[in-house]
Design a protein around this motif. Structure first.
Motif, PDB file in Angstrom:
ATOM      1  N   ARG A   1      10.537   5.292   1.963  1.00  0.00           N
ATOM      2  CA  ARG A   1       9.508   6.310   2.212  1.00  0.00           C
ATOM      3  C   ARG A   1       8.520   5.816   3.257  1.00  0.00           C
ATOM      4  NH1 ARG A   1       7.766  10.210   4.019  1.00  0.00           N
ATOM      5  NH2 ARG A   1       6.079  11.410   3.140  1.00  0.00           N
ATOM      6  N   TYR A   2       8.094   4.572   3.131  1.00  0.00           N
ATOM      7  CA  TYR A   2       7.180   4.005   4.126  1.00  0.00           C
ATOM      8  C   TYR A   2       7.859   3.949   5.495  1.00  0.00           C
ATOM      9  CZ  TYR A   2       4.120   2.436   0.274  1.00  0.00           C
ATOM     10  OH  TYR A   2       3.284   2.374  -0.808  1.00  0.00           O
ATOM     11  N   ALA A   3       9.123   3.508   5.523  1.00  0.00           N
ATOM     12  CA  ALA A   3       9.849   3.405   6.790  1.00  0.00           C
ATOM     13  C   ALA A   3       9.996   4.773   7.450  1.00  0.00           C
ATOM     14  CB  ALA A   3      11.212   2.771   6.565  1.00  0.00           C
ATOM     15  N   LYS A   4      10.276   5.784   6.656  1.00  0.00           N
ATOM     16  CA  LYS A   4      10.406   7.139   7.209  1.00  0.00           C
ATOM     17  C   LYS A   4       9.091   7.574   7.844  1.00  0.00           C
ATOM     18  CE  LYS A   4      11.273  11.926   6.122  1.00  0.00           C
ATOM     19  NZ  LYS A   4      10.997  12.939   5.151  1.00  0.00           N
TER      20      LYS A   4
ATOM     21  N   LEU B   1       0.261   5.875   3.259  1.00  0.00           N
ATOM     22  CA  LEU B   1      -0.148   4.790   4.144  1.00  0.00           C
ATOM     23  C   LEU B   1      -1.566   4.966   4.674  1.00  0.00           C
ATOM     24  CD1 LEU B   1       3.192   4.247   6.066  1.00  0.00           C
ATOM     25  CD2 LEU B   1       2.125   2.713   4.403  1.00  0.00           C
ATOM     26  N   ILE B   2      -2.028   6.203   4.744  1.00  0.00           N
ATOM     27  CA  ILE B   2      -3.411   6.458   5.150  1.00  0.00           C
ATOM     28  C   ILE B   2      -4.042   7.410   4.145  1.00  0.00           C
ATOM     29  CG2 ILE B   2      -2.908   6.107   7.604  1.00  0.00           C
ATOM     30  CD1 ILE B   2      -3.160   9.163   7.996  1.00  0.00           C
TER      31      ILE B   2
ATOM     32  N   ASN C   1      -4.756   3.153   3.845  1.00  0.00           N
ATOM     33  CA  ASN C   1      -4.791   2.957   2.395  1.00  0.00           C
ATOM     34  C   ASN C   1      -4.407   1.493   2.186  1.00  0.00           C
ATOM     35  OD1 ASN C   1      -3.859   2.619  -0.310  1.00  0.00           O
ATOM     36  ND2 ASN C   1      -3.745   4.842  -0.500  1.00  0.00           N
ATOM     37  N   ARG C   2      -5.397   0.642   2.021  1.00  0.00           N
ATOM     38  CA  ARG C   2      -5.189  -0.814   2.032  1.00  0.00           C
ATOM     39  C   ARG C   2      -4.175  -1.276   0.978  1.00  0.00           C
ATOM     40  NH1 ARG C   2      -6.639  -2.550   6.924  1.00  0.00           N
ATOM     41  NH2 ARG C   2      -8.573  -1.575   7.524  1.00  0.00           N
ATOM     42  N   ALA C   3      -4.218  -0.685  -0.212  1.00  0.00           N
ATOM     43  CA  ALA C   3      -3.289  -1.103  -1.271  1.00  0.00           C
ATOM     44  C   ALA C   3      -1.848  -0.780  -0.887  1.00  0.00           C
ATOM     45  CB  ALA C   3      -3.650  -0.430  -2.588  1.00  0.00           C
ATOM     46  N   ASN C   4      -1.606   0.423  -0.410  1.00  0.00           N
ATOM     47  CA  ASN C   4      -0.244   0.805  -0.039  1.00  0.00           C
ATOM     48  C   ASN C   4       0.213   0.106   1.241  1.00  0.00           C
ATOM     49  OD1 ASN C   4      -0.135   2.401  -2.284  1.00  0.00           O
ATOM     50  ND2 ASN C   4      -0.382   4.316  -1.201  1.00  0.00           N
ATOM     51  N   TRP C   5      -0.716  -0.146   2.153  1.00  0.00           N
ATOM     52  CA  TRP C   5      -0.391  -0.874   3.381  1.00  0.00           C
ATOM     53  C   TRP C   5       0.091  -2.274   3.020  1.00  0.00           C
ATOM     54  CZ3 TRP C   5       1.017   0.040   8.035  1.00  0.00           C
ATOM     55  CH2 TRP C   5       0.817  -0.858   9.078  1.00  0.00           C
TER      56      TRP C   5
ATOM     57  N   GLN D   1       3.855  -3.891   3.521  1.00  0.00           N
ATOM     58  CA  GLN D   1       4.071  -5.177   4.190  1.00  0.00           C
ATOM     59  C   GLN D   1       4.918  -6.108   3.320  1.00  0.00           C
ATOM     60  OE1 GLN D   1      -0.066  -6.165   4.844  1.00  0.00           O
ATOM     61  NE2 GLN D   1       0.100  -5.712   7.019  1.00  0.00           N
ATOM     62  N   LEU D   2       4.589  -6.163   2.034  1.00  0.00           N
ATOM     63  CA  LEU D   2       5.334  -7.036   1.124  1.00  0.00           C
ATOM     64  C   LEU D   2       6.773  -6.567   0.950  1.00  0.00           C
ATOM     65  CD1 LEU D   2       2.592  -7.665  -1.586  1.00  0.00           C
ATOM     66  CD2 LEU D   2       3.436  -9.297   0.115  1.00  0.00           C
ATOM     67  N   LEU D   3       6.973  -5.259   0.828  1.00  0.00           N
ATOM     68  CA  LEU D   3       8.323  -4.723   0.670  1.00  0.00           C
ATOM     69  C   LEU D   3       9.181  -5.025   1.899  1.00  0.00           C
ATOM     70  CD1 LEU D   3       7.543  -1.279  -0.983  1.00  0.00           C
ATOM     71  CD2 LEU D   3       8.778  -3.193  -2.041  1.00  0.00           C
ATOM     72  N   PHE D   4       8.613  -4.816   3.098  1.00  0.00           N
ATOM     73  CA  PHE D   4       9.377  -5.076   4.321  1.00  0.00           C
ATOM     74  C   PHE D   4       9.628  -6.568   4.499  1.00  0.00           C
ATOM     75  CE2 PHE D   4       7.432  -0.923   5.882  1.00  0.00           C
ATOM     76  CZ  PHE D   4       8.565  -0.189   5.572  1.00  0.00           C
ATOM     77  N   LYS D   5       8.632  -7.368   4.171  1.00  0.00           N
ATOM     78  CA  LYS D   5       8.796  -8.825   4.284  1.00  0.00           C
ATOM     79  C   LYS D   5       9.918  -9.298   3.354  1.00  0.00           C
ATOM     80  CE  LYS D   5       6.235 -13.138   4.045  1.00  0.00           C
ATOM     81  NZ  LYS D   5       4.943 -13.780   3.828  1.00  0.00           N
ATOM     82  N   GLU D   6       9.912  -8.795   2.138  1.00  0.00           N
ATOM     83  CA  GLU D   6      10.938  -9.158   1.162  1.00  0.00           C
ATOM     84  C   GLU D   6      12.319  -8.682   1.635  1.00  0.00           C
ATOM     85  OE1 GLU D   6      11.912  -7.480  -3.179  1.00  0.00           O
ATOM     86  OE2 GLU D   6       9.966  -8.482  -3.051  1.00  0.00           O
ATOM     87  N   PHE D   7      12.365  -7.463   2.125  1.00  0.00           N
ATOM     88  CA  PHE D   7      13.640  -6.891   2.595  1.00  0.00           C
ATOM     89  C   PHE D   7      14.177  -7.660   3.799  1.00  0.00           C
ATOM     90  CE2 PHE D   7      15.992  -3.953   5.349  1.00  0.00           C
ATOM     91  CZ  PHE D   7      17.041  -3.637   4.518  1.00  0.00           C
TER      92      PHE D   7
END
Length: 101
Positions: free
Chosen positions: A18-21, A69-70, A84-88, A92-98
């Motif tokens: 969802r974030y990537a989209k 994201l915002i 939206n700092r929490a979702n941002w 970041q963590l999800l993409f880093k992990e992926f």
């Protein structure tokens, strides 16, 4: 009836997708980069910086907002947008992990 998405894909995969989209357009990437480097920005200021119609910008902002994201705050007659700092951070963590970086 259980849908395949509910059993095959993890919650992390669904959130990352969802974030990537939402990030899948250069205008949205520009907005995210701009907002991540400052506290907030008014939609009118964004439309002054980007060579696109206000209605098009509004659609991009909606996509980013719907993804979480915002966030927008109405300060009539303008709307102030912020990351939206929490979702941002989560994105970041999800993409880093992926990406295993």
């Amino acid at each position: 009836m259980i849908m395949a998405e509910e059993t095959v894909f993890t919650e992390k995969q669904q959130k990352a997708a969802r974030y990537a989209k939402a990030m899948g357009h250069p205008v949205r990437m520009y907005v995210l980069e701009l907002l991540s480097n400052q506290s907030c920005c008014y939609s009118g200021n964004l439309s002054d910086e980007l060579p696109i119609a206000k209605s098009t910008l509004s659609q991009h902002l909606k996509e980013l907002k719907d993804a979480g994201l915002i966030q927008g705050e109405i300060e009539a007659p303008r709307v102030k947008y912020c990351i939206n700092r929490a979702n941002w951070k989560e994105a970041q963590l999800l993409f880093k992990e992926f990406l295993k970086i």
